[in-house]
Design a protein around this motif. Structure first.
Motif, mmCIF file in Angstrom:
data_model
loop_
_atom_site.group_PDB
_atom_site.id
_atom_site.type_symbol
_atom_site.label_atom_id
_atom_site.label_comp_id
_atom_site.label_asym_id
_atom_site.label_seq_id
_atom_site.Cartn_x
_atom_site.Cartn_y
_atom_site.Cartn_z
ATOM 1 N N GLU A 115 41.419 40.080 37.032
ATOM 2 C CA GLU A 115 42.021 39.167 36.069
ATOM 3 C C GLU A 115 40.929 38.422 35.327
ATOM 4 O O GLU A 115 39.886 38.101 35.889
ATOM 5 N N LYS A 146 35.577 34.042 43.460
ATOM 6 C CA LYS A 146 36.656 34.322 44.420
ATOM 7 C C LYS A 146 37.889 33.502 44.073
ATOM 8 O O LYS A 146 39.008 33.875 44.374
ATOM 9 N N THR A 147 37.669 32.346 43.464
ATOM 10 C CA THR A 147 38.758 31.432 43.144
ATOM 11 C C THR A 147 38.493 30.848 41.766
ATOM 12 O O THR A 147 37.358 30.857 41.279
ATOM 13 N N PHE A 148 39.557 30.308 41.158
ATOM 14 C CA PHE A 148 39.406 29.668 39.855
ATOM 15 C C PHE A 148 38.354 28.559 39.932
ATOM 16 O O PHE A 148 37.571 28.363 39.003
ATOM 17 N N ALA A 149 38.365 27.861 41.071
ATOM 18 C CA ALA A 149 37.497 26.694 41.205
ATOM 19 C C ALA A 149 36.033 27.075 41.353
ATOM 20 O O ALA A 149 35.179 26.199 41.494
ATOM 21 N N ASP A 201 50.185 36.295 32.527
ATOM 22 C CA ASP A 201 51.181 35.530 33.284
ATOM 23 C C ASP A 201 51.393 34.158 32.663
ATOM 24 O O ASP A 201 50.786 33.817 31.638
ATOM 25 N N GLY A 202 52.273 33.387 33.250
ATOM 26 C CA GLY A 202 52.638 32.097 32.684
ATOM 27 C C GLY A 202 51.507 31.085 32.661
ATOM 28 O O GLY A 202 51.552 30.107 31.926
ATOM 29 N N PHE A 203 50.503 31.290 33.497
ATOM 30 C CA PHE A 203 49.322 30.430 33.496
ATOM 31 C C PHE A 203 48.345 30.826 32.394
ATOM 32 O O PHE A 203 47.335 30.166 32.187
ATOM 33 N N GLN A 206 41.858 26.206 35.247
ATOM 34 C CA GLN A 206 42.762 25.191 34.690
ATOM 35 C C GLN A 206 42.927 25.313 33.181
ATOM 36 O O GLN A 206 43.204 24.323 32.507
ATOM 37 N N THR A 222 38.260 37.297 38.229
ATOM 38 C CA THR A 222 38.628 37.206 39.648
ATOM 39 C C THR A 222 39.387 38.468 40.042
ATOM 40 O O THR A 222 39.805 39.241 39.177
#
Lengths: 275, 275, 275
Positions: free
Chosen positions: A249, A228-231, A197-199, A254, A241
């Motif tokens: 993914e 569970k999250t990027f962070a 994706d774009g990220f 970031q 994730t």
């Protein structure tokens, strides 16, 4: 409502919108016009994932490497949605999803029976139907000259009576396209990258459930935390994730996963859980 | 009317629009979806500058490096506007501006009390509220699964009765964010670059009034003409102007200021007037 | 309906839309905001090609290297369309096309007679009409401060009574711009590249009819097949087609023509047919 999706960039979609606005007062919603150029499979993935959030609508989708050849143009009825597209497999995955277990119905567009598109004022040589020539005015921009007028006509017709449109003929045979599925064998999943994706997130075709109850995973021999999250990891660190489409993914918090994992669409991905 | 702003690129905003269209017939206006990725401060600046031109509306804004962590989701009422966003300071500057001296009122979103988002058709593993699980369906795309449904519900409620929404609880404590202000001491202003825009114009936080009645200025020791317009200097030449946000900008006529001045967001800028 | 076109990128067009939404409930359609920066000729080409597909509307178009100088602002009435733009030639080609043989009528905008734009909340130094100062609030963003309010006012007025608007004065002299035309002499056409589109297709100003009944052509001494569609040649191969604007295009099937032909906007193109 008519949604629009293509790989046309800019400003070509605006010509399609002109044709639509000249023929209907439908609400127009852009899905995306920057799908990877002429990449039918990537666009098929995004359409399947995004259009599932829409209420019943007409969906105009054009990624069309075969424009001007004898590939057909189709309208697919999937539950209360109608999809207008080239017959190259592009909309088969989303149509199956929108039909949600019901039968799909497909129609071939007879280009010569469509009301032709006539821009205002003289254009050097664009073929005019006034010349008695049939079919779309150009061979290279069917989004404007064929799919947009078809979508406008479909929009003006109740969805349950599409068969009454004079330019549509039922067909049982449209081009199929199946997005690849992963193979899971015990603690190993063999899949591939569907899209980036774009990220820069690397979206695989391994169902997210493969990660359940695991804190770490190996992806192509790289040991990773499952977050569970990027962070869940520090900025710049890699992780796996369950993404917003429900698949595993490979990401960087970031940062850009496709660079950190050196993976691109179509690449093989082997995930291994430790037991 | 619902405005949408994010750093999501494409095609993710289209999924948010699907959720909104499925729940309201609100007019949708895109502000931007290409804010610098996960740069809360830059987006806070642009929201403050752009939304001030809008009539009362619901504003959905998501730049959210902490997605999926325990950062809250909020709705802020500012005069007749309502803003739906993560609680990370992003919308504090625009909320203050839209309130225009009146009190802000903030509400925390109880995610478990929101009607959940259910796409059509099977998705590999996206969590369904039918499973009895609460909260948004995914941990990585709250724009679609949390903020969009919240914005749709806010849109359907008269602005003065937001407190009646079952998923909103008043709060007195939301995250603050102040854009930095410049210090002016006699003929010297010490500030910083707030953002560089798409033209390459370097937008500082020094009020444009600092340039008043001056024909030349020194910016980080570079002597410059002060121009009312870019065209005040030859093509390719540097100048200082009062930009469209009211701040001193360092520009190049038909060129890129950030390259010519070697400045980027956050960099220190010292302006000196000669007396 | 109001269409918007500019070279503003993002998020500046959203400020224009705010001004329009605050003053009218017109439907807004984006044509493009990524026209090549300050390239009046390229934008003039695209406007001429795209707006010809629209029903009667107000068209707001801003590519304006002379913003803030004494270049005028104009409204042009072309049949049932009204175009609002800087007076720099930008909209002359499209106005001629939309007029379709009828007379154009042009009006100069008296900036001091326009209702000024007042954003909500304090802005550091943006000039306010409350100060008794006339004209647009800024010198660098007339899209927001001058053209958008003019377009909103034009939208609220029946097209046949534009002359009653207090800020419009008829004029007989607006800046002209003619897109260059090719010279055809026997079997040779001497033209130039009008624009390169986002696919890399090289759009010349040689009418497509020049290719009629020919299977091969020489373009700047490169021998090429003439194809009805990109797919007439193998992926990566060069060809000449009649593009969707009716002109000869130099293309690469699924590739970038401007790289393969080493051509850019303004470059000379010599086409030769063998007899």
């Amino acid at each position: 409502m008519i949604t629009l999706a293509s790989d046309f960039g800019s400003p070509y979609p605006a010509a399609m919108k002109g044709v639509l606005c000249a023929r209907t007062d439908a609400r127009l919603i852009d899905i995306a016009h920057d799908f990877p150029r002429q990449d039918v499979r990537a666009a098929a993935f995004w359409l399947r994932e995004v259009l599932a959030y829409y209420p019943p609508a007409i969906h105009l989708a054009v990624v069309d490497p075969g424009v001007g050849t004898d590939r057909g143009a189709i309208v697919v009825r999937a539950d209360d949605h109608a999809i207008v597209a080239p017959d190259n497999g592009l909309v088969r995955p989303v149509a199956r999803r929108l039909a949600d277990g019901r039968d799909l119905e497909a129609f071939v567009v007879d280009e010569t029976a469509l009301e032709s598109v006539e821009p205002t004022g003289a254009s050097p040589v664009v073929r005019s139907s006034r010349d008695g020539d049939d079919g779309p005015a150009t061979n290279t921009f069917h989004g404007r000259d064929l799919f947009a007028p078809a979508a406008a006509a479909v929009h003006k017709t109740p969805i349950e009576t599409l068969e009454t449109l004079p330019f549509l003929e039922p067909t049982g045979a449209i081009v199929d396209l199946e997005l690849p599925t992963a193979t899971i064998d015990g603690e190993q999943a063999i899949g591939e990258v569907l899209v980036v994706d774009g990220f820069g997130n690397v979206i695989t075709n391994v169902p997210g459930s493969f990660l359940e109850s695991h804190d770490r995973i190996r992806a192509n021999e790289i040991d990773l935390p499952v977050g569970k999250t990027f962070a869940a990891v520090a900025v710049g660190e890699r992780l796996a994730t369950v993404g917003s489409h429900g698949y595993v993914e490979l990401d960087v918090n970031q940062g850009r996963g496709e660079e950190a994992f050196e993976l691109t669409a179509g690449d093989r991905v082997v995930l291994e859980r430790s037991t």
